[in-house]
Design a protein around this motif. Sequence first.
Motif, PDB file in Angstrom:
ATOM      1  N   LEU A  23      -0.126 -42.299  50.338  1.00  0.00           N
ATOM      2  CA  LEU A  23      -1.313 -42.059  51.147  1.00  0.00           C
ATOM      3  C   LEU A  23      -2.479 -41.848  50.183  1.00  0.00           C
ATOM      4  O   LEU A  23      -3.672 -42.081  50.651  1.00  0.00           O
ATOM      5  CB  LEU A  23      -1.414 -40.861  52.263  1.00  0.00           C
ATOM      6  CG  LEU A  23       0.168 -41.364  53.125  1.00  0.00           C
ATOM      7  CD1 LEU A  23      -0.075 -40.307  54.097  1.00  0.00           C
ATOM      8  CD2 LEU A  23      -0.205 -42.586  53.883  1.00  0.00           C
ATOM      9  N   GLY A  24      -2.059 -41.155  49.164  1.00  0.00           N
ATOM     10  CA  GLY A  24      -3.312 -40.613  48.154  1.00  0.00           C
ATOM     11  C   GLY A  24      -3.596 -41.937  47.363  1.00  0.00           C
ATOM     12  O   GLY A  24      -5.049 -42.079  47.097  1.00  0.00           O
ATOM     13  N   LEU A  25      -2.947 -42.820  47.064  1.00  0.00           N
ATOM     14  CA  LEU A  25      -3.016 -44.106  46.687  1.00  0.00           C
ATOM     15  C   LEU A  25      -3.982 -44.889  47.333  1.00  0.00           C
ATOM     16  O   LEU A  25      -4.960 -45.600  47.039  1.00  0.00           O
ATOM     17  CB  LEU A  25      -1.897 -44.983  46.277  1.00  0.00           C
ATOM     18  CG  LEU A  25      -1.943 -46.336  45.414  1.00  0.00           C
ATOM     19  CD1 LEU A  25      -2.281 -46.007  43.883  1.00  0.00           C
ATOM     20  CD2 LEU A  25      -0.588 -46.972  45.488  1.00  0.00           C
ATOM     21  N   ILE A 162      -1.386 -49.712  64.645  1.00  0.00           N
ATOM     22  CA  ILE A 162      -2.768 -49.464  64.198  1.00  0.00           C
ATOM     23  C   ILE A 162      -3.946 -49.387  65.245  1.00  0.00           C
ATOM     24  O   ILE A 162      -4.543 -48.431  65.335  1.00  0.00           O
ATOM     25  CB  ILE A 162      -3.138 -50.225  62.940  1.00  0.00           C
ATOM     26  CG1 ILE A 162      -2.259 -50.125  61.809  1.00  0.00           C
ATOM     27  CG2 ILE A 162      -4.630 -50.105  62.565  1.00  0.00           C
ATOM     28  CD1 ILE A 162      -2.327 -50.924  60.443  1.00  0.00           C
ATOM     29  N   LEU A 163      -3.752 -50.358  66.123  1.00  0.00           N
ATOM     30  CA  LEU A 163      -4.945 -50.572  67.217  1.00  0.00           C
ATOM     31  C   LEU A 163      -4.682 -49.302  67.967  1.00  0.00           C
ATOM     32  O   LEU A 163      -5.621 -48.738  68.718  1.00  0.00           O
ATOM     33  CB  LEU A 163      -4.616 -51.819  67.963  1.00  0.00           C
ATOM     34  CG  LEU A 163      -5.853 -52.077  68.997  1.00  0.00           C
ATOM     35  CD1 LEU A 163      -7.143 -52.448  68.121  1.00  0.00           C
ATOM     36  CD2 LEU A 163      -5.236 -53.384  69.821  1.00  0.00           C
ATOM     37  N   LEU A 182      -1.342 -47.292  57.792  1.00  0.00           N
ATOM     38  CA  LEU A 182      -1.673 -48.150  57.109  1.00  0.00           C
ATOM     39  C   LEU A 182      -0.955 -48.125  55.759  1.00  0.00           C
ATOM     40  O   LEU A 182      -0.453 -49.208  55.334  1.00  0.00           O
ATOM     41  CB  LEU A 182      -3.336 -47.956  56.602  1.00  0.00           C
ATOM     42  CG  LEU A 182      -4.076 -48.848  55.679  1.00  0.00           C
ATOM     43  CD1 LEU A 182      -4.067 -50.131  56.292  1.00  0.00           C
ATOM     44  CD2 LEU A 182      -5.325 -48.457  55.197  1.00  0.00           C
ATOM     45  N   GLY A 183      -0.556 -46.933  55.346  1.00  0.00           N
ATOM     46  CA  GLY A 183       0.469 -46.842  54.251  1.00  0.00           C
ATOM     47  C   GLY A 183       1.706 -47.526  54.758  1.00  0.00           C
ATOM     48  O   GLY A 183       2.261 -48.109  53.767  1.00  0.00           O
ATOM     49  N   LEU A 184       2.425 -47.253  55.988  1.00  0.00           N
ATOM     50  CA  LEU A 184       3.577 -47.903  56.383  1.00  0.00           C
ATOM     51  C   LEU A 184       3.387 -49.531  56.261  1.00  0.00           C
ATOM     52  O   LEU A 184       4.088 -50.059  55.754  1.00  0.00           O
ATOM     53  CB  LEU A 184       3.809 -47.507  57.741  1.00  0.00           C
ATOM     54  CG  LEU A 184       5.131 -48.287  58.433  1.00  0.00           C
ATOM     55  CD1 LEU A 184       6.300 -47.937  57.609  1.00  0.00           C
ATOM     56  CD2 LEU A 184       5.419 -47.899  59.871  1.00  0.00           C
ATOM     57  N   SER A 185       2.383 -49.973  56.662  1.00  0.00           N
ATOM     58  CA  SER A 185       2.132 -51.463  56.580  1.00  0.00           C
ATOM     59  C   SER A 185       1.964 -52.033  55.648  1.00  0.00           C
ATOM     60  O   SER A 185       2.480 -53.037  55.103  1.00  0.00           O
ATOM     61  CB  SER A 185       0.749 -51.556  57.430  1.00  0.00           C
ATOM     62  OG  SER A 185       0.032 -53.027  57.625  1.00  0.00           O
ATOM     63  N   THR A 186       1.429 -51.302  54.422  1.00  0.00           N
ATOM     64  CA  THR A 186       1.032 -51.819  53.157  1.00  0.00           C
ATOM     65  C   THR A 186       2.684 -51.748  52.473  1.00  0.00           C
ATOM     66  O   THR A 186       2.985 -52.671  51.671  1.00  0.00           O
ATOM     67  CB  THR A 186       0.215 -50.760  52.195  1.00  0.00           C
ATOM     68  OG1 THR A 186      -0.739 -50.849  53.070  1.00  0.00           O
ATOM     69  CG2 THR A 186      -0.126 -51.699  51.042  1.00  0.00           C
ATOM     70  N   LEU A 187       3.278 -50.784  52.631  1.00  0.00           N
ATOM     71  CA  LEU A 187       4.939 -50.522  52.007  1.00  0.00           C
ATOM     72  C   LEU A 187       5.534 -51.973  52.707  1.00  0.00           C
ATOM     73  O   LEU A 187       6.336 -52.306  52.023  1.00  0.00           O
ATOM     74  CB  LEU A 187       5.501 -49.458  52.351  1.00  0.00           C
ATOM     75  CG  LEU A 187       5.372 -48.304  51.235  1.00  0.00           C
ATOM     76  CD1 LEU A 187       5.651 -46.838  51.761  1.00  0.00           C
ATOM     77  CD2 LEU A 187       6.134 -48.713  50.145  1.00  0.00           C
TER      78      LEU A 187
END
Length: 199
Positions: A23-25, A162-163, A182-187
């Motif tokens: 999440l920091g990234l 996310i919505l 968003l972190g989960l989605s990116t991972l």
Amino acid sequence: MLEPGRVLAQSLALLFRRPLGVLGLLGQALLVSLLSLGLLTGPMQVGVYTVLLDYVRGGSWRPQGLWGHLTLPHLVAGWVYGASVLAVFWVGLSPIAPQPGLAGVLGFLGMVAVQLLWFYTFQILAEGPTPWPMALRQGWNLILQGGLLRHLWLIALLEALILLTSLLGWLPLQLAVYLALLGLSTLVRAVAYVRLRST
């Protein structure tokens, strides 16, 4: 073929193992993208996936990989991606969708289409010097390899989650949940990419 259930399970495990790091990234990348008015979106996306692909493959965590991707191809890829996302928002707000319900549906479908098209592009750019149109084509080939419907299902699920953050009333909670999703989605994108590349 892509296995969405296993991708989600592995992504959640990786997120829970290093929540503050991930999440920091993302928070840094989002902040730089916003402060640059979107001009640095591409380099930040490439940087995020440089870090996450290393993390997914071997568990190593090198957040310094976020930086150093300021190249013209990465900049242009980010601008084209950002323009695509803005076009989806414009369609949802434009006179062609005067009803709020229809605007919401069109916006959701448009965002799913954009995310499908760009699902693997920045991961490919993070792997080495590739022109962004070629990375886009290679990403599409990976989607077909993993199954178009499986990717559609996964992307629709992530976009719907996310919505749903917009339904949370308290703004700080809304932002925290949005960043976590968003972190989960990116991972998920990083994990799916590594799984398909290894088959």
